[in-house]
Write a protein that holds these residues in place. Structure first.
Motif, short mmCIF file in Angstrom:
data_model
loop_
_atom_site.label_atom_id
_atom_site.label_comp_id
_atom_site.label_asym_id
_atom_site.label_seq_id
_atom_site.Cartn_x
_atom_site.Cartn_y
_atom_site.Cartn_z
N ALA A 5 0.72 -1.12 -0.11
CA ALA A 5 0.00 -0.07 0.17
C ALA A 5 0.76 1.37 -0.05
CB ALA A 5 -0.78 -0.02 1.32
N LEU A 6 0.35 2.23 -0.59
CA LEU A 6 0.93 3.75 -0.48
C LEU A 6 -0.03 4.65 -0.18
CD1 LEU A 6 3.19 5.61 -1.26
CD2 LEU A 6 1.92 5.68 -3.62
N TYR A 7 0.08 5.41 1.02
CA TYR A 7 -0.70 6.26 1.86
C TYR A 7 -0.15 7.71 1.37
CZ TYR A 7 -3.04 2.64 4.55
OH TYR A 7 -3.50 1.50 4.84
N ALA A 8 -0.93 8.72 1.15
CA ALA A 8 -0.39 10.01 0.91
C ALA A 8 -0.97 10.78 2.15
CB ALA A 8 -1.34 10.86 -0.14
N LEU A 9 0.33 11.69 2.71
CA LEU A 9 -0.04 12.23 4.06
C LEU A 9 0.27 13.75 4.02
CD1 LEU A 9 2.18 9.77 6.19
CD2 LEU A 9 -0.04 9.60 5.63
N GLN A 10 -0.75 14.27 4.29
CA GLN A 10 -0.68 16.13 4.05
C GLN A 10 0.04 16.33 5.39
OE1 GLN A 10 -4.33 18.22 2.83
NE2 GLN A 10 -3.97 19.38 4.55
N ASN A 11 0.96 17.47 4.98
CA ASN A 11 1.56 18.03 6.14
C ASN A 11 1.38 19.63 6.03
OD1 ASN A 11 3.80 15.81 5.39
ND2 ASN A 11 2.88 15.99 7.33
N GLY A 12 0.16 20.29 5.45
CA GLY A 12 -0.26 21.43 5.62
C GLY A 12 0.21 22.24 4.08
N PHE A 13 -0.01 23.35 4.22
CA PHE A 13 0.01 24.30 2.90
C PHE A 13 0.90 25.53 3.23
CE2 PHE A 13 -3.91 21.90 2.54
CZ PHE A 13 -3.97 21.61 1.19
N ILE A 14 1.74 25.83 2.25
CA ILE A 14 2.29 27.23 2.37
C ILE A 14 2.22 28.09 1.12
CG2 ILE A 14 4.17 26.48 3.78
CD1 ILE A 14 6.05 26.02 1.44
N GLY A 15 2.31 29.26 1.11
CA GLY A 15 2.14 30.22 -0.11
C GLY A 15 3.84 30.18 -0.62
N PHE A 16 3.60 30.38 -2.09
CA PHE A 16 5.00 30.32 -2.80
C PHE A 16 4.78 31.15 -4.19
CE2 PHE A 16 8.78 27.97 -4.35
CZ PHE A 16 9.38 28.15 -3.21
N GLU A 17 5.87 31.89 -4.32
CA GLU A 17 5.71 32.69 -5.68
C GLU A 17 5.82 31.86 -6.66
OE1 GLU A 17 8.39 32.95 -3.38
OE2 GLU A 17 7.55 34.71 -2.18
N ARG A 18 5.09 32.42 -8.07
CA ARG A 18 5.10 31.67 -9.17
C ARG A 18 6.76 31.60 -9.71
NH1 ARG A 18 0.99 29.81 -12.11
NH2 ARG A 18 2.12 29.81 -13.82
N SER A 19 7.50 32.69 -9.18
CA SER A 19 8.84 32.78 -9.87
C SER A 19 9.63 31.96 -9.15
CB SER A 19 9.31 34.34 -9.56
OG SER A 19 9.24 34.47 -8.31
N GLY A 20 9.19 31.28 -8.09
CA GLY A 20 9.87 30.01 -7.34
C GLY A 20 9.53 28.90 -7.81
N LEU A 21 8.42 28.82 -8.38
CA LEU A 21 7.72 27.24 -8.88
C LEU A 21 8.27 27.27 -10.48
CD1 LEU A 21 4.01 27.59 -7.58
CD2 LEU A 21 5.73 26.15 -6.90
N PHE A 22 8.26 28.15 -11.23
CA PHE A 22 8.77 28.01 -12.56
C PHE A 22 9.95 28.77 -13.09
CE2 PHE A 22 4.07 27.46 -12.25
CZ PHE A 22 4.04 26.16 -12.86
N TYR A 23 10.94 28.08 -13.60
CA TYR A 23 12.16 28.62 -13.92
C TYR A 23 11.85 29.63 -14.90
CZ TYR A 23 17.22 29.20 -15.12
OH TYR A 23 18.33 29.61 -15.29
N GLY A 24 12.18 30.86 -14.75
CA GLY A 24 12.20 31.96 -15.96
C GLY A 24 10.99 32.74 -15.76
N GLU A 25 10.01 32.40 -14.98
CA GLU A 25 8.93 33.08 -14.68
C GLU A 25 9.04 34.25 -13.72
OE1 GLU A 25 4.77 30.73 -15.25
OE2 GLU A 25 4.79 32.37 -13.99
N ARG A 26 8.52 35.55 -14.05
CA ARG A 26 8.79 36.69 -12.88
C ARG A 26 7.87 37.12 -12.26
NH1 ARG A 26 12.99 35.67 -13.93
NH2 ARG A 26 14.51 36.04 -15.55
#
Ligand SMILES: [Zn+2]
Length: 251
Positions: A5-26
């Motif tokens: 079995a494989l269980y997914a375990l959530q550990n909360g949420f945070i905010g993040f900038e799109r520029s940090g998510l996608f290389y080259g995005e401003r």
């Protein structure tokens, strides 16, 4: 098959900038992203992939990040408890990389093997200045713990295989889990933040080497195609809504 079995375990949420998510995005627009771990039950071992945040980091995140969201249930010990696991019974903890949102719970596991790439362990202790804020030494400076420093791919137990996927960091790794009914699932870690990173081969905005990060995305896609499996991204809010949550699991 050895994996049960494989269980997914959530550990909360945070905010993040799109520029940090996608290389080259401003764009500095912030989006709310999930932080998660996965528990693998196999006949030979109980294996955790990633460990979320350290509980001591949560108050600061809640203070400084308007998109941060944590409940008591999001604490890793409570998530493990919800699937009937105590930290002391986890045999191996595979940490994709030692950034603070993946290695924060490592100290819960003094008896487990902590499986990390040797390159990641070394770099985390002496990171480049541009990456220092992502590595909290307290998370991995754990004397007496059973670090198992590996180099490259490794089958841990039948059906559970570490896949080297560096680029996001110098020693990033992902985990291939071969399930009897659901088929193979690759837990990408931060090799692939969102599904968009997989489908459009977009490199994470937070990155050590963008070229290697791109090669790692392609590598996971190739493995997924060859084994007829799928890739689970690490921080995709839309994808996370589709992931089975305990007591449900992938078998
Ligand atoms: Zn990371």
């Amino acid at each position: 098959m050895a994996v049960q079995a494989l269980y997914a375990l959530q550990n909360g949420f945070i905010g993040f900038e799109r520029s940090g998510l996608f290389y080259g995005e401003r764009s500095s627009e912030r989006v709310q992203i999930p932080v998660a771990c996965y528990l693998v039950r196999a006949s030979d071992a109980t294996i955790l992939f990633d460990t979320g945040f350290a509980p001591r980091a949560v108050p600061g995140l809640l203070r400084n990040d308007p998109l941060a969201s944590f409940t008591d249930a999001d604490l890793l010990v409570h998530r493990l408890d919800s699937v009937g696991i105590e930290p002391g019974t986890v045999d191996m903890v595979v940490i994709s990389h030692l950034h603070f949102d993946h290695a924060g719970g490592a100290s819960l596991f003094p008896k487990s093997e902590l499986v990390v790439q040797q390159d990641e362990y070394a770099y985390a202790h002496y990171p480049a200045s541009f990456f220092a804020s992502f590595y909290y030494r307290k998370n991995f400076d754990l004397p007496g713990y059973r670090w198992r420093l590996i180099e490259g791919d490794l089958e841990l137990v039948p059906g559970v295989t570490v896949l080297r996927s560096d680029g996001h960091t110098p020693g990033h790794q992902s985990l291939l889990v071969e399930l009897p009914e659901s088929g193979p699932i690759i837990l990408a870690g931060d090799c692939c933040y969102w599904q968009e990173h997989i489908e459009l081969e977009r490199v994470p905005g937070v990155v050590w080497d963008p070229t290697r990060a791109l090669h790692a995305i392609k590598r996971l896609k190739t493995v997924a195609r060859l084994v007829n499996g799928r890739i689970f991204p690490s921080h995709d809010p839309a994808f996370w809504q589709t992931v089975k949550q305990p007591p449900d699991c992938y078998r």
